[in-house]
Design a protein around this motif. Structure first.
Motif, PDB file in Angstrom:
ATOM      1  N   ASN A 183       0.808  -1.218   0.000  1.00 11.36           N
ATOM      2  CA  ASN A 183       0.000   0.000   0.000  1.00 11.36           C
ATOM      3  C   ASN A 183       0.841   1.267   0.000  1.00 11.36           C
ATOM      4  O   ASN A 183       0.311   2.362  -0.160  1.00 11.36           O
ATOM      5  CB  ASN A 183      -0.984   0.007   1.174  1.00 11.36           C
ATOM      6  N   TYR A 184       2.149   1.128   0.154  1.00  7.22           N
ATOM      7  CA  TYR A 184       3.051   2.287   0.127  1.00  7.22           C
ATOM      8  C   TYR A 184       3.731   2.435  -1.221  1.00  7.22           C
ATOM      9  O   TYR A 184       4.622   3.268  -1.390  1.00  7.22           O
ATOM     10  CB  TYR A 184       4.093   2.152   1.243  1.00  7.22           C
ATOM     11  N   LEU A 185       3.291   1.649  -2.198  1.00  7.45           N
ATOM     12  CA  LEU A 185       3.939   1.658  -3.500  1.00  7.45           C
ATOM     13  C   LEU A 185       3.944   3.035  -4.172  1.00  7.45           C
ATOM     14  O   LEU A 185       4.925   3.379  -4.863  1.00  7.45           O
ATOM     15  CB  LEU A 185       3.281   0.625  -4.418  1.00  7.45           C
ATOM     16  N   PRO A 186       2.913   3.878  -4.021  1.00  6.70           N
ATOM     17  CA  PRO A 186       3.010   5.216  -4.626  1.00  6.70           C
ATOM     18  C   PRO A 186       4.225   6.007  -4.160  1.00  6.70           C
ATOM     19  O   PRO A 186       4.857   6.719  -4.945  1.00  6.70           O
ATOM     20  CB  PRO A 186       1.697   5.883  -4.195  1.00  6.70           C
ATOM     21  N   LYS A 187       4.572   5.897  -2.871  1.00  7.31           N
ATOM     22  CA  LYS A 187       5.768   6.576  -2.372  1.00  7.31           C
ATOM     23  C   LYS A 187       7.033   5.895  -2.913  1.00  7.31           C
ATOM     24  O   LYS A 187       7.996   6.562  -3.310  1.00  7.31           O
ATOM     25  CB  LYS A 187       5.780   6.546  -0.839  1.00  7.31           C
ATOM     26  N   VAL A 188       7.037   4.577  -2.892  1.00  8.54           N
ATOM     27  CA  VAL A 188       8.182   3.823  -3.410  1.00  8.54           C
ATOM     28  C   VAL A 188       8.471   4.220  -4.851  1.00  8.54           C
ATOM     29  O   VAL A 188       9.629   4.392  -5.255  1.00  8.54           O
ATOM     30  CB  VAL A 188       7.892   2.305  -3.315  1.00  8.54           C
ATOM     31  N   ARG A 189       7.418   4.389  -5.623  1.00  9.49           N
ATOM     32  CA  ARG A 189       7.557   4.736  -7.036  1.00  9.49           C
ATOM     33  C   ARG A 189       8.293   6.070  -7.203  1.00  9.49           C
ATOM     34  O   ARG A 189       9.132   6.215  -8.101  1.00  9.49           O
ATOM     35  CB  ARG A 189       6.165   4.805  -7.665  1.00  9.49           C
ATOM     36  N   LYS A 190       7.996   7.041  -6.358  1.00 14.40           N
ATOM     37  CA  LYS A 190       8.646   8.354  -6.457  1.00 14.40           C
ATOM     38  C   LYS A 190      10.140   8.240  -6.158  1.00 14.40           C
ATOM     39  O   LYS A 190      10.982   8.833  -6.839  1.00 14.40           O
ATOM     40  CB  LYS A 190       7.978   9.341  -5.503  1.00 14.40           C
ATOM     41  N   LEU A 191      10.478   7.503  -5.102  1.00 12.29           N
ATOM     42  CA  LEU A 191      11.888   7.299  -4.774  1.00 12.29           C
ATOM     43  C   LEU A 191      12.609   6.591  -5.919  1.00 12.29           C
ATOM     44  O   LEU A 191      13.661   7.042  -6.380  1.00 12.29           O
ATOM     45  CB  LEU A 191      12.026   6.468  -3.492  1.00 12.29           C
ATOM     46  N   CYS A 192      12.047   5.472  -6.359  1.00 16.28           N
ATOM     47  CA  CYS A 192      12.747   4.652  -7.353  1.00 16.28           C
ATOM     48  C   CYS A 192      12.868   5.366  -8.687  1.00 16.28           C
ATOM     49  O   CYS A 192      13.879   5.215  -9.386  1.00 16.28           O
ATOM     50  CB  CYS A 192      12.033   3.306  -7.500  1.00 16.28           C
ATOM     51  N   ALA A 193      11.864   6.148  -9.047  1.00 16.24           N
ATOM     52  CA  ALA A 193      11.965   6.927 -10.281  1.00 16.24           C
ATOM     53  C   ALA A 193      13.091   7.939 -10.186  1.00 16.24           C
ATOM     54  O   ALA A 193      13.814   8.185 -11.173  1.00 16.24           O
ATOM     55  CB  ALA A 193      10.639   7.622 -10.569  1.00 16.24           C
ATOM     56  N   SER A 194      13.274   8.534  -9.013  1.00 17.91           N
ATOM     57  CA  SER A 194      14.359   9.507  -8.845  1.00 17.91           C
ATOM     58  C   SER A 194      15.726   8.820  -8.891  1.00 17.91           C
ATOM     59  O   SER A 194      16.696   9.389  -9.415  1.00 17.91           O
ATOM     60  CB  SER A 194      14.186  10.287  -7.541  1.00 17.91           C
ATOM     61  N   ILE A 195      15.804   7.617  -8.351  1.00 20.63           N
ATOM     62  CA  ILE A 195      17.054   6.852  -8.447  1.00 20.63           C
ATOM     63  C   ILE A 195      17.354   6.528  -9.903  1.00 20.63           C
ATOM     64  O   ILE A 195      18.486   6.686 -10.382  1.00 20.63           O
ATOM     65  CB  ILE A 195      16.978   5.560  -7.611  1.00 20.63           C
ATOM     66  N   ARG A 196      16.331   6.090 -10.619  1.00 22.41           N
ATOM     67  CA  ARG A 196      16.499   5.750 -12.032  1.00 22.41           C
ATOM     68  C   ARG A 196      16.957   6.967 -12.840  1.00 22.41           C
ATOM     69  O   ARG A 196      17.774   6.852 -13.760  1.00 22.41           O
ATOM     70  CB  ARG A 196      15.178   5.216 -12.578  1.00 22.41           C
ATOM     71  N   THR A 197      16.449   8.143 -12.488  1.00 18.21           N
ATOM     72  CA  THR A 197      16.818   9.366 -13.205  1.00 18.21           C
ATOM     73  C   THR A 197      18.282   9.715 -12.999  1.00 18.21           C
ATOM     74  O   THR A 197      19.001  10.033 -13.964  1.00 18.21           O
ATOM     75  CB  THR A 197      15.940  10.547 -12.730  1.00 18.21           C
ATOM     76  N   HIS A 198      18.743   9.671 -11.753  1.00 18.91           N
ATOM     77  CA  HIS A 198      20.092  10.152 -11.438  1.00 18.91           C
ATOM     78  C   HIS A 198      21.153   9.057 -11.460  1.00 18.91           C
ATOM     79  O   HIS A 198      22.339   9.356 -11.658  1.00 18.91           O
ATOM     80  CB  HIS A 198      20.079  10.860 -10.082  1.00 18.91           C
ATOM     81  N   HIS A 199      20.738   7.810 -11.262  1.00 23.93           N
ATOM     82  CA  HIS A 199      21.701   6.697 -11.298  1.00 23.93           C
ATOM     83  C   HIS A 199      21.090   5.520 -12.050  1.00 23.93           C
ATOM     84  O   HIS A 199      20.776   4.478 -11.458  1.00 23.93           O
ATOM     85  CB  HIS A 199      22.097   6.286  -9.867  1.00 23.93           C
ATOM     86  N   LYS A 205      -4.984   0.941  -1.480  1.00 19.92           N
ATOM     87  CA  LYS A 205      -6.087   0.394  -0.690  1.00 19.92           C
ATOM     88  C   LYS A 205      -5.946  -1.102  -0.445  1.00 19.92           C
ATOM     89  O   LYS A 205      -6.813  -1.720   0.190  1.00 19.92           O
ATOM     90  CB  LYS A 205      -7.419   0.685  -1.393  1.00 19.92           C
ATOM     91  N   LEU A 206      -4.877  -1.691  -0.944  1.00 12.13           N
ATOM     92  CA  LEU A 206      -4.669  -3.120  -0.701  1.00 12.13           C
ATOM     93  C   LEU A 206      -4.405  -3.361   0.781  1.00 12.13           C
ATOM     94  O   LEU A 206      -3.549  -2.702   1.374  1.00 12.13           O
ATOM     95  CB  LEU A 206      -3.479  -3.634  -1.517  1.00 12.13           C
ATOM     96  N   PRO A 207      -5.108  -4.285   1.398  1.00 14.36           N
ATOM     97  CA  PRO A 207      -4.863  -4.566   2.821  1.00 14.36           C
ATOM     98  C   PRO A 207      -3.512  -5.236   3.013  1.00 14.36           C
ATOM     99  O   PRO A 207      -3.072  -6.031   2.170  1.00 14.36           O
ATOM    100  CB  PRO A 207      -6.007  -5.500   3.198  1.00 14.36           C
ATOM    101  N   TRP A 208      -2.861  -4.889   4.091  1.00 16.79           N
ATOM    102  CA  TRP A 208      -1.585  -5.521   4.447  1.00 16.79           C
ATOM    103  C   TRP A 208      -1.858  -6.983   4.785  1.00 16.79           C
ATOM    104  O   TRP A 208      -2.700  -7.288   5.631  1.00 16.79           O
ATOM    105  CB  TRP A 208      -0.978  -4.788   5.638  1.00 16.79           C
ATOM    106  N   LYS A 209      -1.176  -7.874   4.103  1.00 20.03           N
ATOM    107  CA  LYS A 209      -1.451  -9.301   4.245  1.00 20.03           C
ATOM    108  C   LYS A 209      -1.256  -9.783   5.676  1.00 20.03           C
ATOM    109  O   LYS A 209      -1.973 -10.665   6.153  1.00 20.03           O
ATOM    110  CB  LYS A 209      -0.547 -10.098   3.295  1.00 20.03           C
TER     111      LYS A 209
END
Length: 356
Positions: free
Chosen positions: A13-29, A290-294
């Motif tokens: 459920n935190y993937l939207p935040k993860v996506r922002k971090l990882c996209a920034s990593i992909r951009t700069h490195h 909105k996915l419930p934590w398993k």
């Protein structure tokens, strides 16, 4: 030269935040491999091939003893932090890997980190302190220096480790401590995975302390750092390019509260905050959020209260009696908690019942 791996840790459920971090990593490195440590089970509704992520390591992929019961011990944030050292150990076991960097999912990179990698070349691991300059006012001492004393001198939103014997020894030590003691219990000296790292410079050789103001900029060090610039022209911190910013406490509103206290006169900080708010504008409307934590529910779908996890952790007899704590059945941990728990622990279950 071997690979550099950057990883983060979160539930689905935190993937939207993860996506922002990882996209920034992909951009700069773009040369780094990006790994998500998934503090959850995989879901057929999430296709990671569409994400800026190269590989996913879920809890069930990790070599953690007695993993089922151990997982139950932890609330969602505790589990996301508890798996970090185990992922670190696994990644450092790969002979093709030279170094591993961890970033919290609520971080964003704003420039390349070649100087950070250069610092790591001469060290076994590198850490970023919460603070690199003393506060000058009592309010800042209370909010930031005393907070660092309670939560840990180093912010474990970032750690970098080289694949050296000493670096791997550190990772195994950290995993061993976190296996038993990853809880938020500040009165007893614990804050999930973080307080342990105060001991790292004493226990291990080659521990680098990154004092550059451009690393791990966050509300707790804004009083002692000058942020200038904007999204179009780039940001600088004490004259250096902003490396990565830590948007900690953003969803709860705590980030804005502390920024309003310590960065009122910094339009650049507020430019960063408003940019991230715009980026996160539709996070809650994304189906994945909105996915419930398993691991947040028993097998019948009922929520697991934190009191159940704490009691199960503290009672080896319950662990022996109920080896699968997530099961919901007539003779299960859930039944014991509902029937016997209030008898043995009325101060816990009685208060919960009254509050509910």
């Amino acid at each position: 030269m071997g690979k550099t791996i950057a990883f983060t840790s979160a539930a689905l459920n935190y993937l939207p935040k993860v996506r922002k971090l990882c996209a920034s990593i992909r951009t700069h490195h773009p040369e780094w491999e990006i790994v998500l440590a998934l503090a959850d089970e995989r879901s057929s509704t999430v296709d990671f091939a569409d994400e800026p992520i190269d590989r996913v390591l879920a809890v069930d992929d990790l070599d953690i003893p007695d993993r089922r019961r151990w997982t139950y011990f932890h609330a969602i944030v505790e589990l996301a932090t508890a798996i970090k050292p185990f992922v670190l150990v696994e990644l450092l076991d790969d002979p093709e890997v030279d170094r591993v960097l961890y970033f919290d999912p609520d971080m964003v990179l704003f420039s390349r980190l070649d100087d950070l990698l250069a610092s790591l070349e001469g060290a076994n691991l590198v850490l970023t302190p919460h603070l690199t300059k003393p506060e000058t006012g009592l309010e800042g001492i209370r909010d930031n220096e005393i907070s660092a004393l309670k939560h840990g001198v180093y912010n474990l939103g970032f750690v970098g480790v080289n694949r050296t014997d000493e670096g791997r020894r550190f990772a195994r030590w950290w995993a061993d401590r976190i296996y038993h003691f990853c809880v938020a219990d500040i009165p007893n000296g614990l804050f999930t995975d973080q307080r342990w790292i105060d001991l790292a410079p004493a226990f291990f050789d080659g521990v680098g302390i990154l004092k550059s103001p451009r690393f791990n900029v966050a509300t707790w060090n804004l009083p002692t750092r000058s942020v200038t610039g904007d999204m179009q022209n780039g940001f600088r911190v004490d004259g250096e390019p902003l490396g990565f910013y830590h948007f900690t406490g953003f969803d709860s509103g705590a980030h804005r509260v502390m920024a309003d206290k310590y960065a009122t006169a910094s339009p650049s900080v507020w430019s960063l905050i408003e940019w991230y708010a715009q980026e996160a504008r539709f996070d809650e409307s994304e189906p994945v959020s909105k996915l419930p934590w398993k691991y947040g529910a028993y097998s019948d779908g009922s929520r697991i209260p934190l009191e159940h996890r704490r009691l199960y952790r503290a009672r080896p007899d319950l662990q022996d009696a109920y080896p699968d704590p997530f099961e919901a059945a007539p003779r299960s941990l859930k039944t014991w908690m509902e029937q016997q728990g209030p008898i043995e622990y009325p101060e816990i279950f009685g208060a919960k019942k009254a509050a509910g």
